[in-house]
Design a protein around this motif. Sequence first.
Motif, short mmCIF file in Angstrom:
data_model
loop_
_atom_site.label_atom_id
_atom_site.label_comp_id
_atom_site.label_asym_id
_atom_site.label_seq_id
_atom_site.Cartn_x
_atom_site.Cartn_y
_atom_site.Cartn_z
N PRO A 1 1.16 -1.18 -0.05
CA PRO A 1 -0.14 -0.30 0.27
C PRO A 1 0.63 0.59 -0.14
O PRO A 1 1.60 1.61 0.44
CB PRO A 1 -0.75 0.05 1.19
CG PRO A 1 -0.13 -1.02 1.75
CD PRO A 1 1.00 -2.05 0.74
N ARG B 1 -6.25 -1.97 -8.59
CA ARG B 1 -7.47 -1.42 -8.82
C ARG B 1 -8.16 -2.74 -7.18
O ARG B 1 -7.67 -3.89 -7.34
CB ARG B 1 -8.51 -1.69 -9.06
CG ARG B 1 -8.74 -0.53 -10.16
CD ARG B 1 -9.82 0.20 -10.98
NE ARG B 1 -9.24 1.21 -12.15
CZ ARG B 1 -9.43 1.09 -13.22
NH1 ARG B 1 -8.88 -0.16 -13.42
NH2 ARG B 1 -8.84 1.82 -14.28
N PRO B 2 -8.80 -2.35 -5.72
CA PRO B 2 -9.16 -2.96 -5.04
C PRO B 2 -9.88 -4.01 -5.51
O PRO B 2 -10.93 -3.70 -6.51
CB PRO B 2 -9.57 -2.36 -3.69
CG PRO B 2 -8.99 -0.94 -3.44
CD PRO B 2 -8.55 -0.72 -5.49
N HIS C 1 -3.10 0.93 6.45
CA HIS C 1 -3.47 0.08 5.08
C HIS C 1 -2.58 -0.48 5.33
O HIS C 1 -1.15 -0.45 5.62
CB HIS C 1 -3.39 1.03 4.19
CG HIS C 1 -4.73 0.92 3.33
ND1 HIS C 1 -4.05 0.40 1.86
CD2 HIS C 1 -4.47 -1.27 2.53
CE1 HIS C 1 -4.43 -1.13 0.77
NE2 HIS C 1 -4.95 -0.77 1.09
N SER D 1 -2.51 5.14 -2.79
CA SER D 1 -3.60 5.61 -4.34
C SER D 1 -4.38 5.14 -4.06
O SER D 1 -4.31 3.41 -3.45
CB SER D 1 -1.87 5.59 -5.08
OG SER D 1 -2.00 3.63 -5.35
N ALA D 2 -5.19 4.23 -5.12
CA ALA D 2 -6.35 4.07 -5.27
C ALA D 2 -5.48 2.98 -6.07
O ALA D 2 -6.55 1.93 -6.19
CB ALA D 2 -7.26 4.94 -6.91
N GLN D 3 -4.66 2.69 -6.37
CA GLN D 3 -4.43 1.39 -7.54
C GLN D 3 -2.69 0.85 -6.19
O GLN D 3 -2.01 0.95 -7.02
CB GLN D 3 -4.13 1.57 -9.13
CG GLN D 3 -5.74 1.62 -9.32
CD GLN D 3 -5.36 1.79 -11.06
OE1 GLN D 3 -6.61 1.90 -11.08
NE2 GLN D 3 -4.35 1.54 -11.45
N PRO D 4 -3.11 -0.02 -5.82
CA PRO D 4 -1.62 0.20 -5.13
C PRO D 4 -1.04 -1.31 -6.04
O PRO D 4 -1.35 -1.94 -6.66
CB PRO D 4 -2.09 -0.48 -2.97
CG PRO D 4 -3.56 -1.12 -3.80
CD PRO D 4 -4.10 0.24 -4.43
N THR E 1 -8.87 -2.43 0.34
CA THR E 1 -9.15 -1.02 -0.03
C THR E 1 -8.37 -0.10 1.15
O THR E 1 -8.70 -0.93 2.58
CB THR E 1 -11.19 -0.26 0.22
OG1 THR E 1 -11.23 -1.05 -1.37
CG2 THR E 1 -10.39 0.47 0.01
N ALA E 2 -7.80 0.97 1.22
CA ALA E 2 -7.32 1.62 2.08
C ALA E 2 -8.46 2.08 2.88
O ALA E 2 -9.41 2.77 2.89
CB ALA E 2 -5.78 2.56 1.22
N PRO F 1 -10.37 5.03 5.03
CA PRO F 1 -10.19 6.21 5.37
C PRO F 1 -9.36 7.18 6.52
O PRO F 1 -8.61 8.26 6.16
CB PRO F 1 -11.64 6.82 4.81
CG PRO F 1 -12.39 6.38 5.27
CD PRO F 1 -11.20 4.45 5.75
N ARG G 1 -0.05 -2.72 -10.55
CA ARG G 1 -0.37 -1.66 -9.95
C ARG G 1 -2.00 -2.08 -9.94
O ARG G 1 -3.06 -2.22 -11.22
CB ARG G 1 -0.75 -0.15 -9.86
CG ARG G 1 0.45 0.70 -9.65
CD ARG G 1 0.37 1.84 -9.71
NE ARG G 1 1.75 3.29 -8.86
CZ ARG G 1 1.83 2.83 -7.68
NH1 ARG G 1 0.83 2.29 -6.90
NH2 ARG G 1 2.99 2.85 -7.34
#
Length: 523
Positions: free
Chosen positions: A7, A67-68, A102, A10-13, A95-96, A98, A65
């Motif tokens: 992680p 997406r969740p 993560h 980012s939105a795409q780890p 998903t990270a 908020p 990379r």
Amino acid sequence: VATTLVPDGSAQPKVLMAAAVGASALSGRYARTRLAYEVLDSDGRRYGETEEVDAVTPLYTVAMRLRPGRYRLKVAAKDAEGRLGSVEHPFEVTTAPPDGLHVGGAMLFRDGLDGTPILLVDVPEAEREVGVHVFLHGPQRAAMDGVGANVEVTHVDDGVSRFNAPMAVTCDKVGTGCELDASLPTARWPVGRYRADITVLKNGAATARVSRAFEVVAVVRAEAPAASPTTTSAAPAFAPRSAVLDGVLSKATAYVETFATRAMSTVSEEHYVQAIVDSPIIDRSVALAWRDNPDESRKRTPGVAMRRQIAADMLMVKSDAGYLVPYRDVATVDGRPVKDRDARAMQLFTSGGAPSSATLKRITEEGARYNLGNVRRTVNVPTMGLLVLNPRHIGRFEFEMAGNETLDGVETSVVRFREKRGPTLIHTGRGDDVFSFGRLWLAADGSVRQSAFQIEERESGVRIRVDVAYRNVPALGLLLPVEMRETYTNVPGDRLRSIESRATYQNFRVFTVTTSEGAAEIR
């Protein structure tokens, strides 16, 4: 195979994937393997392109990379003896949260001889020490306050705990990214199945858990006759050379000798773009395209962490040993002129006679200091593949026919090569041999139309591939390099990224030195 989530906010780890094939993955010996992999999402859609690679490595690694979601990694392999295998591995990209931590996956590794980490899928029996590593990321520095962790390793087959201890916590300068580390004393652990359970703590209370299953595997090391220091056991020998192959190589060797004489003193303009890439899914036609506006030269595109443009003249020089050596005379870096450039070139080409090996080495290192990344490299020149066919080197290589291909309307024979003994063309910084392999595309007249030159440094695991295309230059009556592409993967210190480069060549000419009273000029 094994996967590790990394992680980074980012939105795409990032997800690091590792594939170990055969006993060589445990012994650390070279093994020639053809690999193919693809990643499928939960709906069966393929994410990105299927990649196929030729690997000479104990372990193959790649980073993506994603997406969740839930995914499947499918890997197929074929070894040098033709044996086939495949495996599927499910994994999840979480998903990270908020406002919390993560927590990534657990990664196993051992230290190489130079201290760089070598990833492990499973653990070889009697391995002295194995590291376990977990990545953390928080939305702000405060999320890392009071963070700690504990790791317990259990022998699954008999339910016995083999290790239980706290993990060290190391954070980056920003403080939002941290890593958990512990060393596992695996030397006396019996063969069997194990599970490492990592509990992440926040002010002493458990906040997350991750696990990593692995095996301690017996390593069968067959007794082999003593080999000379110049012999490599990278893979079984190629098939004996046929009369057809001998004829192709004879013409190619003669061509390379003639080429070295005719190409000497030629010069071309090089536009060289380098990029540090943190995702294999990038638009390379954009990321590696030359930009005439200097203000645009360093701007990154998606998937590119850093970018550099180098403008240079590529001069072909014959060394005192008789080799054709390209000299990269760097003019500008990201649009900024390089100091003392004219003085360097003048000293080289007005000194009389062929430049010495020491002089050429100094010049090569001067050009290499502008390279991106932490890989010390001087193989990034477009004529490396031709050295394989040089009469002084060709006896150290094995060759094998690999079919035919048509390039720009010219029928070529594809010839695979592999360096089988030293001293090798490439050496490590310590002077150790590094064995090369690859392919050559040879026309009926022996001319080299394309080359793929590859090496893999055994201890660090760094893999390098340099592909070069040659085209006819009517003004000079020569086939000269017009494009070079490079890829550096499994880079020590940042194995989640690769270095990719593209160089193009134009404005071919012959350089001459003219003198007048009190002045000299290179044209």
